[in-house]
Design a protein around this motif. Sequence first.
Motif, PDB file in Angstrom:
ATOM      1  N   ALA A  80     -35.221  22.831  18.154  1.00 44.69           N
ATOM      2  CA  ALA A  80     -33.888  22.228  18.287  1.00 44.69           C
ATOM      3  C   ALA A  80     -33.398  22.312  19.726  1.00 44.69           C
ATOM      4  O   ALA A  80     -32.867  21.340  20.280  1.00 44.69           O
ATOM      5  CB  ALA A  80     -32.907  22.930  17.340  1.00 44.69           C
ATOM      6  N   GLY A  81     -33.583  23.479  20.352  1.00 42.65           N
ATOM      7  CA  GLY A  81     -33.179  23.628  21.748  1.00 42.65           C
ATOM      8  C   GLY A  81     -33.944  22.711  22.679  1.00 42.65           C
ATOM      9  O   GLY A  81     -33.361  22.060  23.568  1.00 42.65           O
ATOM     10  N   SER A 118     -25.562  20.831  34.721  1.00 42.07           N
ATOM     11  CA  SER A 118     -26.094  22.144  34.338  1.00 42.07           C
ATOM     12  C   SER A 118     -25.169  22.879  33.370  1.00 42.07           C
ATOM     13  O   SER A 118     -25.631  23.592  32.472  1.00 42.07           O
ATOM     14  CB  SER A 118     -26.313  23.000  35.589  1.00 42.07           C
ATOM     15  OG  SER A 118     -25.091  23.161  36.310  1.00 42.07           O
ATOM     16  N   VAL A 119     -23.862  22.704  33.528  1.00 41.69           N
ATOM     17  CA  VAL A 119     -22.917  23.397  32.647  1.00 41.69           C
ATOM     18  C   VAL A 119     -23.039  22.878  31.223  1.00 41.69           C
ATOM     19  O   VAL A 119     -23.117  23.649  30.249  1.00 41.69           O
ATOM     20  CB  VAL A 119     -21.474  23.221  33.169  1.00 41.69           C
ATOM     21  CG1 VAL A 119     -20.490  23.847  32.188  1.00 41.69           C
ATOM     22  CG2 VAL A 119     -21.328  23.838  34.548  1.00 41.69           C
ATOM     23  N   LEU A 120     -23.074  21.544  31.069  1.00 40.82           N
ATOM     24  CA  LEU A 120     -23.172  20.944  29.743  1.00 40.82           C
ATOM     25  C   LEU A 120     -24.500  21.326  29.074  1.00 40.82           C
ATOM     26  O   LEU A 120     -24.530  21.680  27.886  1.00 40.82           O
ATOM     27  CB  LEU A 120     -23.052  19.427  29.855  1.00 40.82           C
ATOM     28  CG  LEU A 120     -22.917  18.651  28.535  1.00 40.82           C
ATOM     29  CD1 LEU A 120     -21.648  19.073  27.807  1.00 40.82           C
ATOM     30  CD2 LEU A 120     -22.914  17.152  28.796  1.00 40.82           C
ATOM     31  N   VAL A 121     -25.579  21.273  29.841  1.00 45.87           N
ATOM     32  CA  VAL A 121     -26.889  21.641  29.301  1.00 45.87           C
ATOM     33  C   VAL A 121     -26.905  23.111  28.895  1.00 45.87           C
ATOM     34  O   VAL A 121     -27.432  23.477  27.837  1.00 45.87           O
ATOM     35  CB  VAL A 121     -28.002  21.340  30.327  1.00 45.87           C
ATOM     36  CG1 VAL A 121     -29.340  21.927  29.867  1.00 45.87           C
ATOM     37  CG2 VAL A 121     -28.130  19.844  30.555  1.00 45.87           C
ATOM     38  N   SER A 122     -26.308  23.959  29.727  1.00 49.64           N
ATOM     39  CA  SER A 122     -26.298  25.397  29.451  1.00 49.64           C
ATOM     40  C   SER A 122     -25.506  25.741  28.205  1.00 49.64           C
ATOM     41  O   SER A 122     -25.736  26.775  27.576  1.00 49.64           O
ATOM     42  CB  SER A 122     -25.703  26.155  30.655  1.00 49.64           C
ATOM     43  OG  SER A 122     -26.458  25.907  31.822  1.00 49.64           O
ATOM     44  N   ILE A 123     -24.567  24.863  27.823  1.00 46.81           N
ATOM     45  CA  ILE A 123     -23.758  25.108  26.625  1.00 46.81           C
ATOM     46  C   ILE A 123     -24.413  24.507  25.383  1.00 46.81           C
ATOM     47  O   ILE A 123     -24.569  25.166  24.351  1.00 46.81           O
ATOM     48  CB  ILE A 123     -22.334  24.537  26.806  1.00 46.81           C
ATOM     49  CG1 ILE A 123     -21.599  25.302  27.918  1.00 46.81           C
ATOM     50  CG2 ILE A 123     -21.551  24.605  25.496  1.00 46.81           C
ATOM     51  CD1 ILE A 123     -20.250  24.693  28.274  1.00 46.81           C
ATOM     52  N   LEU A 124     -24.836  23.237  25.486  1.00 43.86           N
ATOM     53  CA  LEU A 124     -25.315  22.515  24.311  1.00 43.86           C
ATOM     54  C   LEU A 124     -26.686  22.996  23.833  1.00 43.86           C
ATOM     55  O   LEU A 124     -26.921  23.093  22.625  1.00 43.86           O
ATOM     56  CB  LEU A 124     -25.367  21.013  24.610  1.00 43.86           C
ATOM     57  CG  LEU A 124     -24.021  20.317  24.807  1.00 43.86           C
ATOM     58  CD1 LEU A 124     -24.222  18.835  25.059  1.00 43.86           C
ATOM     59  CD2 LEU A 124     -23.136  20.511  23.574  1.00 43.86           C
ATOM     60  N   VAL A 125     -27.582  23.299  24.753  1.00 40.79           N
ATOM     61  CA  VAL A 125     -28.938  23.688  24.335  1.00 40.79           C
ATOM     62  C   VAL A 125     -28.925  25.010  23.565  1.00 40.79           C
ATOM     63  O   VAL A 125     -29.435  25.073  22.435  1.00 40.79           O
ATOM     64  CB  VAL A 125     -29.881  23.744  25.553  1.00 40.79           C
ATOM     65  CG1 VAL A 125     -31.240  24.328  25.162  1.00 40.79           C
ATOM     66  CG2 VAL A 125     -30.070  22.346  26.137  1.00 40.79           C
ATOM     67  N   PRO A 126     -28.364  26.088  24.116  1.00 41.86           N
ATOM     68  CA  PRO A 126     -28.333  27.331  23.320  1.00 41.86           C
ATOM     69  C   PRO A 126     -27.516  27.195  22.045  1.00 41.86           C
ATOM     70  O   PRO A 126     -27.874  27.780  21.006  1.00 41.86           O
ATOM     71  CB  PRO A 126     -27.693  28.356  24.276  1.00 41.86           C
ATOM     72  CG  PRO A 126     -27.928  27.804  25.640  1.00 41.86           C
ATOM     73  CD  PRO A 126     -27.839  26.324  25.481  1.00 41.86           C
TER      74      PRO A 126
END
Length: 400
Positions: free
Chosen positions: A54-55, A75-83
């Motif tokens: 999923a990540g 990077s902020v959006l990716v760092s929040i949505l992926v985890p």
Amino acid sequence: MSGTLIFTILCALAAVGYVAGRQKAASASGGDPTILHSLTGYHGWGVALASFLAGVAIFCVLKLLATWIPFLGGSVLVSILVPSGAIAAFAYSYLQIDAKFRARNYVEKMILGLLITASSIAILTTLAIVLSMVSETLRFFSQYTWHEFFFGLNWAPNFRGNSDLGMLPLLWGTLYVSLIALAVAVPIGLFSAIYLVEYASPRVRSFAKPAIEILAGIPTIVYGLFALITVGPILRDYFAQPMGLGQSSASVATAGIVMGIMLIPFVSSLSDDIINAVPRAMRDGSLGLGATKSETIKKVVIPAALPGIVGAILLAASRAIGETMIVVLGAGAAARMSLNPFEAMTTVTVKIVSQLTGDTDFASPETLVAFALGITLFVFTLGLNVLALYIVRRYREQYE
């Protein structure tokens, strides 16, 4: 958050999920694992794979969409949505675990989806390569006439204009070098395969076969250097100059001979497998009728294996046509049509490299011609590969 850190977090989350999933499944069994639909390991892998995949999926989708919507790749959006997505998948899979949960089916579906995705990526990558080359080739033909390219006898690119971009000299050089290479590789490779299968003792075969296949692991640039400093000077000093056929160590013969040496393990290994596949009963029948071993090989084994051997030769030919480094160092860069094997010539692949080397303008026909050459070579080698695979498949259907 960097991609490496995100990947590390996903791996750690998957490891925790595996342990947690196994422990919850063990608890759900009440000490009697037989009441579980699936083994505890499947429950652990279900949580681990769900969270990790999923990540990864969210990360890939965000990066892909970022080409059209740039802020999605932040990077902020990716760092929040992926985890967050990985944790949500973790929680969902973990909460599903009980004695009746079909964890094995759950894991197998994820593995199947992963395999389908991998296959799709390979297919889509091939399509992307072909489409990108076709689009640039169409740009080239909008600036240069197709009949002058396919039937032109002169190759003289000039980035200042008025270029002659006929591909026939390049195609001739490609076929000439490949023909010499096959003339070297096919008899040596085929005879070595016959010896190893029919005559060599197990002890000799265990040594000789790996020794021959070592040639396949040598980088092509090393073969090119061998052609440049060893084979080329020998052909020049002992053949070309005494016979008055040339003064250069760079020649079609130099590149062809060295390329043939490179192809020997390719032909030998494929022919070895094909000859081994001929049923033993055919050999025994021939020997039982009074034929000698050599007559059996000549009259029975080789005719039976011939379709497969032809397929192996065609695959070797497609490998030779696409070679670059040996030709660059061994054959030179002169685009000419000549029957003299001791003259320098060039091939399609060499000119693709030369047209795209340096500060190039990807709007000029002198640069775009590399894509036209590439798609032509692609179609040519694809045809050889399809023909070879068809012949090999027909052979296998007949004798397996």
